[in-house]
Design a protein around this motif. Sequence first.
Motif, PDB file in Angstrom:
ATOM      1  N   PRO A 142       0.848  -1.205   0.000  1.00 41.58           N
ATOM      2  CA  PRO A 142       0.000   0.000   0.000  1.00 41.58           C
ATOM      3  C   PRO A 142       0.879   1.248   0.000  1.00 41.58           C
ATOM      4  O   PRO A 142       1.890   1.303   0.696  1.00 41.58           O
ATOM      5  CB  PRO A 142      -0.782  -0.117   1.302  1.00 41.58           C
ATOM      6  CG  PRO A 142      -0.644  -1.518   1.737  1.00 41.58           C
ATOM      7  CD  PRO A 142       0.653  -2.020   1.202  1.00 41.58           C
ATOM      8  N   SER A 144       0.750   5.744  -0.560  1.00 43.90           N
ATOM      9  CA  SER A 144       0.003   6.978  -0.779  1.00 43.90           C
ATOM     10  C   SER A 144       0.953   8.005  -1.390  1.00 43.90           C
ATOM     11  O   SER A 144       1.673   8.705  -0.670  1.00 43.90           O
ATOM     12  CB  SER A 144      -0.564   7.498   0.547  1.00 43.90           C
ATOM     13  OG  SER A 144      -1.226   8.732   0.325  1.00 43.90           O
ATOM     14  N   SER A 151      -4.637   5.480  -0.699  1.00 43.05           N
ATOM     15  CA  SER A 151      -3.601   4.509  -1.010  1.00 43.05           C
ATOM     16  C   SER A 151      -3.855   3.804  -2.331  1.00 43.05           C
ATOM     17  O   SER A 151      -5.006   3.635  -2.747  1.00 43.05           O
ATOM     18  CB  SER A 151      -3.513   3.450   0.097  1.00 43.05           C
ATOM     19  OG  SER A 151      -2.896   3.989   1.222  1.00 43.05           O
ATOM     20  N   GLN A 152      -2.785   3.423  -2.953  1.00 41.59           N
ATOM     21  CA  GLN A 152      -2.838   2.507  -4.084  1.00 41.59           C
ATOM     22  C   GLN A 152      -1.704   1.507  -3.891  1.00 41.59           C
ATOM     23  O   GLN A 152      -0.914   1.632  -2.960  1.00 41.59           O
ATOM     24  CB  GLN A 152      -2.679   3.268  -5.396  1.00 41.59           C
ATOM     25  CG  GLN A 152      -1.384   4.051  -5.492  1.00 41.59           C
ATOM     26  CD  GLN A 152      -1.190   4.652  -6.869  1.00 41.59           C
ATOM     27  OE1 GLN A 152      -1.124   3.934  -7.842  1.00 41.59           O
ATOM     28  NE2 GLN A 152      -1.083   5.963  -6.933  1.00 41.59           N
ATOM     29  N   THR A 153      -1.656   0.536  -4.740  1.00 41.04           N
ATOM     30  CA  THR A 153      -0.610  -0.468  -4.591  1.00 41.04           C
ATOM     31  C   THR A 153       0.612  -0.054  -5.404  1.00 41.04           C
ATOM     32  O   THR A 153       0.491   0.319  -6.567  1.00 41.04           O
ATOM     33  CB  THR A 153      -1.102  -1.841  -5.077  1.00 41.04           C
ATOM     34  OG1 THR A 153      -2.221  -2.219  -4.282  1.00 41.04           O
ATOM     35  CG2 THR A 153      -0.005  -2.890  -4.917  1.00 41.04           C
ATOM     36  N   TYR A 207       4.563   2.891  -9.463  1.00 43.72           N
ATOM     37  CA  TYR A 207       3.145   3.063  -9.175  1.00 43.72           C
ATOM     38  C   TYR A 207       2.516   3.942 -10.251  1.00 43.72           C
ATOM     39  O   TYR A 207       3.228   4.569 -11.051  1.00 43.72           O
ATOM     40  CB  TYR A 207       2.916   3.660  -7.785  1.00 43.72           C
ATOM     41  CG  TYR A 207       3.613   4.985  -7.541  1.00 43.72           C
ATOM     42  CD1 TYR A 207       4.948   5.035  -7.165  1.00 43.72           C
ATOM     43  CD2 TYR A 207       2.929   6.192  -7.703  1.00 43.72           C
ATOM     44  CE1 TYR A 207       5.587   6.239  -6.955  1.00 43.72           C
ATOM     45  CE2 TYR A 207       3.556   7.406  -7.481  1.00 43.72           C
ATOM     46  CZ  TYR A 207       4.887   7.419  -7.109  1.00 43.72           C
ATOM     47  OH  TYR A 207       5.518   8.615  -6.899  1.00 43.72           O
ATOM     48  N   GLU A 218      -2.547   8.981 -17.382  1.00 43.76           N
ATOM     49  CA  GLU A 218      -2.022   8.152 -16.298  1.00 43.76           C
ATOM     50  C   GLU A 218      -0.601   7.746 -16.674  1.00 43.76           C
ATOM     51  O   GLU A 218      -0.349   7.348 -17.813  1.00 43.76           O
ATOM     52  CB  GLU A 218      -2.885   6.910 -16.130  1.00 43.76           C
ATOM     53  CG  GLU A 218      -2.721   6.192 -14.814  1.00 43.76           C
ATOM     54  CD  GLU A 218      -3.397   6.904 -13.645  1.00 43.76           C
ATOM     55  OE1 GLU A 218      -2.692   7.202 -12.673  1.00 43.76           O
ATOM     56  OE2 GLU A 218      -4.620   7.179 -13.716  1.00 43.76           O
TER      57      GLU A 218
END
Lengths: 512, 411
Positions: A142, A144, A151-153, A207, A218
């Motif tokens: 996790p 941030s 949070s993302q992975t 990420y 993105e």
Amino acid sequence: MKKIILTTAVTLASLPTHSMLAIDDAELSNIEGRAGITIESQLHDTTTIGEVSYTDSDGDGVRHTDSAGIYLSDISMGAGSSKKTIDVLNDGTLNINISDIVQGDVWVRDIAMGDANTSFGAVGITNFNYDAAGSYNLRFSPFSPKNDGISQTALIFDIDMASSSFDFTYVDEAEFSLLGERELLNGNTISYTTQFTDFKALATTVYADDSITGDGREWIRMDLGSITGSTRLENISFGSVTDGIAATSQVLGSAGFSGIEIEDSSFIALSGHADSGLIGVDVKVAAKANLDNFYFETNGNRVNFANIAIDTDARGVNGDSNIPFNISMDTVNNGFRKGLQFAISDVSGLSATVRDMSVSEGAGARDVFGSIGIENINFNGGSAEMYVIGRAGSGNTGIETGFSLPDGTTLDFTINDFEYESDLPDAERVADKGGEVRATIEINDFFVGQTIDVVKLEDSEGAALKMTFTGMEGSFDVTNFSAGTRAGSFGRIVVDGMQLQRGYLIVDAIGQ
Amino acid sequence: MASRALTALLFMPLMATALEKLDDSSMSDVVAQEGVRLISEYELYIQNMALIDTDDGGKISLSDINLSTRANRRQEIDFKIASKTELHEGYGDSCITTPAACSDELGLAFFNRDLPFDLEVGAVEINGKSIGKVGITNFEVDAFSQYAHNAAFLAPLTANERSFNVTAFAGGADGRGINFSIYVPKTAQFDQYYESDGVKLASTVRFIDADPESTTLSTINQDGATVPTTIDDYQGGLDMTNITVDVVDDGLLLGLPEMEDGVIAITDFRIGNDDIGYDFINDIIFKDIDLMGGSVLLKPDEVAGHSSINMDITVNQGTGFTFVYRDDFDQINARISLAENLEIRGASINSSSENGLELGLGQIKGQVLIDNITLSPNSLTSAQRQVQAPLGELTMNLNIANTSYLHIRGN
């Protein structure tokens, strides 16, 4: 189309069945189920892969309809084994650790860009010797990125090569023939042994990030962690191989580097082009880093380039600006030009300095010449163009490269013999010791292009790297050329219309 | 190409033993000699190169510059990192007999084994007005080896003694900086010319007083006696050491070289051109060149936005040379040396839109001694010339005010 189908069919038929087997009973018995899972796996035989390719279906990224790509063909990987430990940690991190690595030889017999027939040559990574103390660690954790609680992975790599080593060989004019079941190599080679010492690349974090550009794209962002330890390229040599037998190579020397300190704000990010109608890759690079030392060594004696500072954007107070520059990459195949094409833009304040140029006996005490720097490189809104295409200057394989700078590119050039309290990168200058020569240079009409081949020389002089220049030109305006502390200059120097009308450069070992 | 790939794919299942890799035995064939050899041919053209004064736009420029290797000749440069001991022994010298020249100090050594270049400037211009053409042509690092008859004459020389070598050591005059050694071999040679209105003033420059075209070099010595002779019997070459480069508060500080027994022979002075032929003038030879060091401080202008090259120069006491002016039959010899340091303060180079190239001579102080002045026929041996009664000697106490200058303009 027929050719593609045939190739695919042959490729699939060629894959050895054992490489596709599920984990067998013996391997399953090695899986432990207490605080995680441990898997010990082995590939008992050579694995082959027919082709791995990346294709860019619009060919030149602008208007060409042919597809273009990068093609790695005729790949083989020797037998190997490794131990994988998989754990889920309390914070939700999935931790995968790969250790006890044994890897056989890996060969890519045909590397082509543009189309599958435009070959650059072959590459082999052989004689792997993984240090048992080393490991690959991979975490899905996790993360941030904006520290806003969302949070993302992230994927975090910790690579410890310890004291591993392997041999690298590039083969120009590569031909592979069969003698019974033995495959024999023919061609001209560049080779060296890569030896790691305590080499660790830690905390490389990957990420997704949509904040790099304001256009909603993105990006796959990689924050660069730290690199410690050293890497040495031992016995860099040119040679030739006939039916698998290497002719006596002549050694240029060895090279190596140690210790890269990278500031937290540094990153590399990848995304598609902003124009949805174009296919290709945009890369953003922002880096502030210091390389402890890079050296080239002959007969045990080194020339060192220590404390190399690189800042892709040195603008702002104390150089704190960190706006990335952009590399737009496309594979191209317009029938004549087949390969990779890059456009580099948004370069402002790019600086690179070598603070301590020196000579030393091995890693011993250094006698220091001084410093050299190219600072504040500014494309002033223009783009540099670069290409790497398949075109042999001699023989059948090889590459042609080209690089042009946008008109109006400016930079500051400095040479100094300042003295410092120590070898540390943040050491203070000794007052009143040394001075600086400096100049501001504006560059126009700059282009350099060359074909690059590994060739056999005449008169039994062995093999060497040959660069045949297809062009070199430029105009330079040198202003503020001065030295010391005086406010004025020596004068303005203007060089107009420089052209290399013919030329080649062969880099060879001295030999006898 | 495609068929080759396809064939390889078809046979891939057979590759149980994979590729015959470059195994350890192959790697063990790698020999220990290390270093980089750079081989090149080139032709570089520069349309114009100019030094422009930022005060008033005065301009000194070189146009139509051509730098190229000659047809079917290649430049060869070897690079290695070597100690002073290795370098000294590479010149065939012994560290036992001359230990002071040897140490473990390392330098970046460039050995120019072959440097067959021509450099020609189509026009030298001052404020856009041409003053003529200049060129250096037929540069040879080893001019003597171009002739098979010189094999015995050249036999004693090592490869390094037949190369034009530059070595850079760390240090400079103080702390950091660069300390160069430059070695011009006895075997080097080039032609030079200045051309105006189609007529050339040309000469051949050598670093030994011998002509490589002569077929008797190995049998007749420089005094005309018939004895076995090699190039070792000749004084020559330029072995310049301790040339330093440092940056100081006032500018760029260059340390002048130290050298013993150098020779520059400017021979075959001639006027004419290829169409009308040449009239030959006499030879000028500088021999026994001893350089004792000194310094040149190059200072930029003090005022922001202004430009000039200002110089303070010191040439150390003891620096000197023997000047020889020689025709086909006779020669005049004179030893010219500095009895005390030659000091030049406030010299300058500037380009002016009105005056052209301005050379300010600065304030010059020093004492120049001219002695061992002799007149003699060329047939005398060196030993005979040394015992000749000199004409006398001349001492010049220089004290030139800093108001002296030279202006050069194009017509």
